[in-house]
Design an enzyme around this catalytic site. Sequence first.
Site, PDB file in Angstrom:
ATOM      1  CG  ASP A   1      -0.208  -0.100   2.519  1.00  0.00           C
ATOM      2  OD1 ASP A   1       1.030  -0.268   2.492  1.00  0.00           O
ATOM      3  OD2 ASP A   1      -0.860  -0.012   3.569  1.00  0.00           O
TER       4      ASP A   1
ATOM      5  NE  ARG B   1      27.354  11.611 -19.104  1.00  0.00           N
ATOM      6  CZ  ARG B   1      27.451  10.391 -18.588  1.00  0.00           C
ATOM      7  NH1 ARG B   1      28.208   9.484 -19.168  1.00  0.00           N
ATOM      8  NH2 ARG B   1      26.804  10.086 -17.493  1.00  0.00           N
TER       9      ARG B   1
HETATM   10  N1  GLY Z   1      21.323  11.862 -17.281  1.00  0.00           N
HETATM   11  C1  GLY Z   1      20.815  11.348 -18.478  1.00  0.00           C
HETATM   12  C2  GLY Z   1      21.547  11.864 -19.628  1.00  0.00           C
HETATM   13  O1  GLY Z   1      22.570  12.490 -19.459  1.00  0.00           O
HETATM   14  O2  GLY Z   1      21.119  11.740 -20.742  1.00  0.00           O
HETATM   15 MN    MN Z   2      23.112  13.472 -17.668  1.00  0.00          MN
END
Ligand code: GLY
Ligand code: MN
Length: 450
Positions: free
Chosen positions: A47, A412
Amino acid sequence: MNTLTDPLHLDTTPFRARRERLLARMAANGGGVAILPTAPERTRNRDTHYPYRHDSYFYYLSGFREPEAVVVLVGGETPKQILFCRQKDEEREIWDGFRYGPDAACALFGFDEAWTIGDLERRLPDLLANQPVLWCGLGYDNDWDARVMTALNTVRANARSGVTPPHSVRDLRADLDEMRLIKDTSELDTMRRAAQISAEAHCRAMRQTRPGRFEYEIEAELLHAFRAAGSQAPAYTSIVAGGANACVLHYVENECRLRNGDLLLIDAGCELDGYASDITRSFPVNGRFSGAQRDVYALVLASQHAARAAIRPGAHWNEPHEAAVAVLAQGMLDLGLLKGNFTDVMEKADYRRFYMHRTGHWLGMDVHDAGEYKLNGDWRPLEAGMVLTVEPGCYIRPAADVPEAFWNIGIRIEDDAVVTADGCEYLTDGVPREIDDIEALMRDRAHAAA
Ligand code: GLY
Ligand code: MN
Ligand code: MN
């Protein structure tokens, strides 16, 4: 007496303006009636529910965040904007909290009429009757599709009394996708604030990072910063990936200990008032880039600069990606990650071994936002007001033909860009991305701790 009539104090003008624009698009394409529900509540276990999140399309048109609500836009000579929502209920409000109810919602959110959601089934056939087109989004929720088809069949069953059912059904979301692609000033204002909160959260995470801490501790710092600044939730599950984990693109376990000499990749962004931000930074756990880390970082950063320089109105969607890939491919050759010559590496897309995703995506209410990337088979041109991410990377897994100094480096760099009249503006400058600036921020951290 309940004095709580508008807990959000939302400026609802942009939402009404969007409904009017959608009605105009419908009128230009056969007229008819549009029906759009918000998202259902979802059970997590037994629930307990997942935290409720409205449907982005529905919110775009309504500004309304409660579950169990439907927008109906009736076209024709006298267009009508109708909201169906939960009725006020003192007992339920004691347990679950405030609800607007149709009367207050109608006035505050600028609708022409509002009815309780329990009336929907009864009223829908009349709303569909004698309308040429039914605009809806089929295929997203089977239960909802069944309700819409039941209403349609009810109108068909009344045909002998002279009622005409809609003769065509069209996908409302295609039009909404196009509208959502160009952000209006209120959206850009919210996205700017969301990006600022996320940038501050990334700075906080950098300051809190040191060898021996766990990835989840750093994730907690991000979540703290998001929520403490008023954001409702993360826009997606945060990636906090130390060392080799950074080479797993969707790593979300965030459970390992951070090691001296490793990099930490953080991909995290908050959602504020329905809008996402999306930032990635990669930085050394101990505050100083090693030689190989520095080389790869400088390469990814150079590719990001190249991608950014390609963003301007009239450039096509893929130009930033092409610019980033060209820099990365040459850099991979220069660093000895790839062998051969530039032309071959580009032709055979060899760079994909270390850069396997695209350089960006639309950003808005959804982190991977609505909107087509091609028009009639060609990459679409960028236009002012579009928002996209710029996120090149390089991910190097251990392999016999790769110099060992590069093993397990995953980098990145991701920023959020709005296309302006003559180029682009980053919304995410609040967190450093240049090597010196990152190291300076992390030195300050060390001094503060000393
Ligand atoms: N955080 C998802 C992307 O960078 O596309
Ligand atoms: Mn991202
Ligand atoms: Mn992204």
